[in-house]
Design an enzyme around this catalytic site. Sequence first.
Site, PDB file in Angstrom:
ATOM      1  N   LYS A  28       0.787  -1.233   0.000  1.00 28.75           N
ATOM      2  CA  LYS A  28       0.000   0.000   0.000  1.00 28.75           C
ATOM      3  C   LYS A  28       0.823   1.290   0.000  1.00 28.75           C
ATOM      4  CE  LYS A  28      -4.365  -0.588  -0.214  1.00 28.75           C
ATOM      5  NZ  LYS A  28      -5.479   0.300  -0.512  1.00 28.75           N
ATOM      6  N   ASP A  78      -8.008   0.477   6.779  1.00 34.46           N
ATOM      7  CA  ASP A  78      -8.150  -0.796   7.486  1.00 34.46           C
ATOM      8  C   ASP A  78      -6.790  -1.226   8.011  1.00 34.46           C
ATOM      9  OD1 ASP A  78      -6.834  -1.911   5.114  1.00 34.46           O
ATOM     10  OD2 ASP A  78      -8.752  -1.428   4.191  1.00 34.46           O
TER      11      ASP A  78
HETATM   12  C1  LIG Z   1      -3.398  -6.244   1.820  1.00 33.38           C
HETATM   13  C2  LIG Z   1      -4.399  -5.611   0.952  1.00 33.38           C
HETATM   14  N1  LIG Z   1      -4.715  -6.211  -0.207  1.00 33.38           N
HETATM   15  C3  LIG Z   1      -5.612  -5.678  -1.040  1.00 33.38           C
HETATM   16  C4  LIG Z   1      -6.261  -4.491  -0.738  1.00 33.38           C
HETATM   17  C5  LIG Z   1      -7.312  -3.983  -1.687  1.00 33.38           C
HETATM   18  O1  LIG Z   1      -7.019  -2.759  -2.255  1.00 33.38           O
HETATM   19  P1  LIG Z   1      -8.178  -1.818  -2.793  1.00 33.38           P
HETATM   20  O2  LIG Z   1      -8.930  -1.292  -1.607  1.00 33.38           O
HETATM   21  O3  LIG Z   1      -7.488  -0.783  -3.562  1.00 33.38           O
HETATM   22  O4  LIG Z   1      -9.076  -2.664  -3.628  1.00 33.38           O
HETATM   23  C6  LIG Z   1      -5.961  -3.829   0.452  1.00 33.38           C
HETATM   24  C7  LIG Z   1      -6.604  -2.563   0.799  1.00 33.38           C
HETATM   25  O5  LIG Z   1      -6.391  -1.985   1.845  1.00 33.38           O
HETATM   26  C8  LIG Z   1      -5.006  -4.399   1.326  1.00 33.38           C
HETATM   27  O6  LIG Z   1      -4.662  -3.818   2.485  1.00 33.38           O
END
Ligand SMILES: Cc1ncc(COP(=O)(O)O)c(C=O)c1O
Length: 402
Positions: free
Chosen positions: A72, A119
Site C-alpha cells: 500500500k 483498514d
Molecule cells: C493487503 C491488501 N490487499 C488488497 C487491498 C485492496 O485494495 P483496494 O482497496 O485498492 O481494492 C488492500 C486494501 O487496503 C489491502 O490492504
Amino acid sequence: MYANPARKAVGEGADLAAFSPACAGAVRRFHSSFKEYKPTALTPLPGLAAELGLKDFLVKDESSRYGLKAFKVLGASYAVGRFLAARLGRDMSQVTRDELCSPEAREKIGDVTFVTTTDGNHGRGLAWTARELGYKAIVFMPKGSTSSRMESIRAEGASCTVTELNYDEAVRMTWALAQEKGYVMVQDTAWEGYTEIPTWISQGYMTLAQEALEQMRATGTMPTHCFLQAGVGSFASAVVGHLTAALGAEAPRFVIVEPHTANCIYRSAVAGDGKPRNVTGDLQTLMAGLACGEPNTVSWGILRDYASAYFSCPDYLAANGMRILAAPTGGDAPIVSGESGAVTTGLVHWLMRHPAARAQRDALGLGADSRVLVVSTEGDTAPEIYKGVVWGGAHPDVDGVF
Ligand SMILES: Cc1ncc(COP(=O)(O)O)c(C=O)c1O
C-alpha cells in the site's frame, strides 16, 4: 462466479491513459528515489502448479515492500509526492524524495497535515510517507480494527484512532474533518468530486505491476490468468489497467476476488447496468483489507470493462490460501501471506481441486496450459491473526460450494 458478458478490447472500454507504460515508468522513477525501494520477488511455485494441474503458479510477494509488509505504501508515497510537487510548482517527472525533504522545499510548502481512513495498510503507508518527508498524519480506522495494526501506524509517528464506524462511514467522517480543519485527505478511494488523489494512489500501485511484467518477461512466464483481490478496487484496477495498456490483446484474463460480506465490485458486475453498487453494514470479514463496501468510482469503470470474471468468497478460502503458501509442497519456497493477500491462492486451489468447480474452471479456461499470476498483497500485518490461522487452524476448510 459471475462471468463478464461485456468484456471490452483495449480502446473500446474505460480510458487507460493514466496506466500507460510511460506513466508507470514515471511512477517507478519517483519510488526509486527512496532508499528503501527495491523490486519485490516474483516467486514461482512449480510444486503448487503441479499439484493443481497448472503450467505455472507465480506469486508477486509484497510482504517485504519498504519494510512495511504490504504494497500500500506505493500508493500513499506517490500521491503525497505528487501533492507536494504541485505545491512546489515542480514537474512530478523530475522530483525526488530528497528534494521534497530539503529545507527549501519545506519552507516553501509550510505545514501540511495529511489525514485518512484505513483498514491498516494504507494508513501505515501514509504515516510512513508523512514521517519520511517531515509532515504530520492523522489516521482513523473502522470499528473492529485490530490493535496490532493500530500500533504499527502509531509506530510511524501518526496519531491513530479506531472509530465506531464502518469503513465507508469512517471515510465520510474523515472527509468532513478535513474540510473543517484544512487537512489534506489522502484516501485510497474515489467518489464524485474526489478523484485526483485516489487516481494518483492507484497510479502508485503500478510500480508492482511494472516490476511483475519485467520479471515475467525476463523468465518467459507471461501469465494467461491473473487473480486480483479487491476492497474498493484501486489496486486491482491499477494492475488490470497497466497490464491491459501494456499488453493489449496479449493481456491475461483478469479475475476479481472479494469477500462475501464486502462484495461491492461483484454486485456491481452482477447488476449489469454498468453502474457501481454499494454494500452496507459491518462488513465483517477475516480479510480486513478488503472490507470496503463502496467501489472506487474511477476503478470500477476499468474493472467493469476489462475483467473476465468476479468472485465473492467465504473467509475460509483466505485462510486456506495462507496455509497453502506457508506450508508449500514439492520444494517450493514458503511465502508469508496475510488474510487479504492469500485469498486468490485459496480460490485458485478451490477452482482446480473442488469437483463442484468444474464448470467455473472450464469457463475460465484454467488447465494444464495455464500460467496463473497472483499478488500476495500483504505479509503477516496482524501477526496474532496470522498465527491463529496458520498455526491454530482458525477458519478451517469447509468442503463447500459458494
Ligand atoms: C493487503 C491488501 N490487499 C488488497 C487491498 C485492496 O485494495 P483496494 O482497496 O485498492 O481494492 C488492500 C486494501 O487496503 C489491502 O490492504
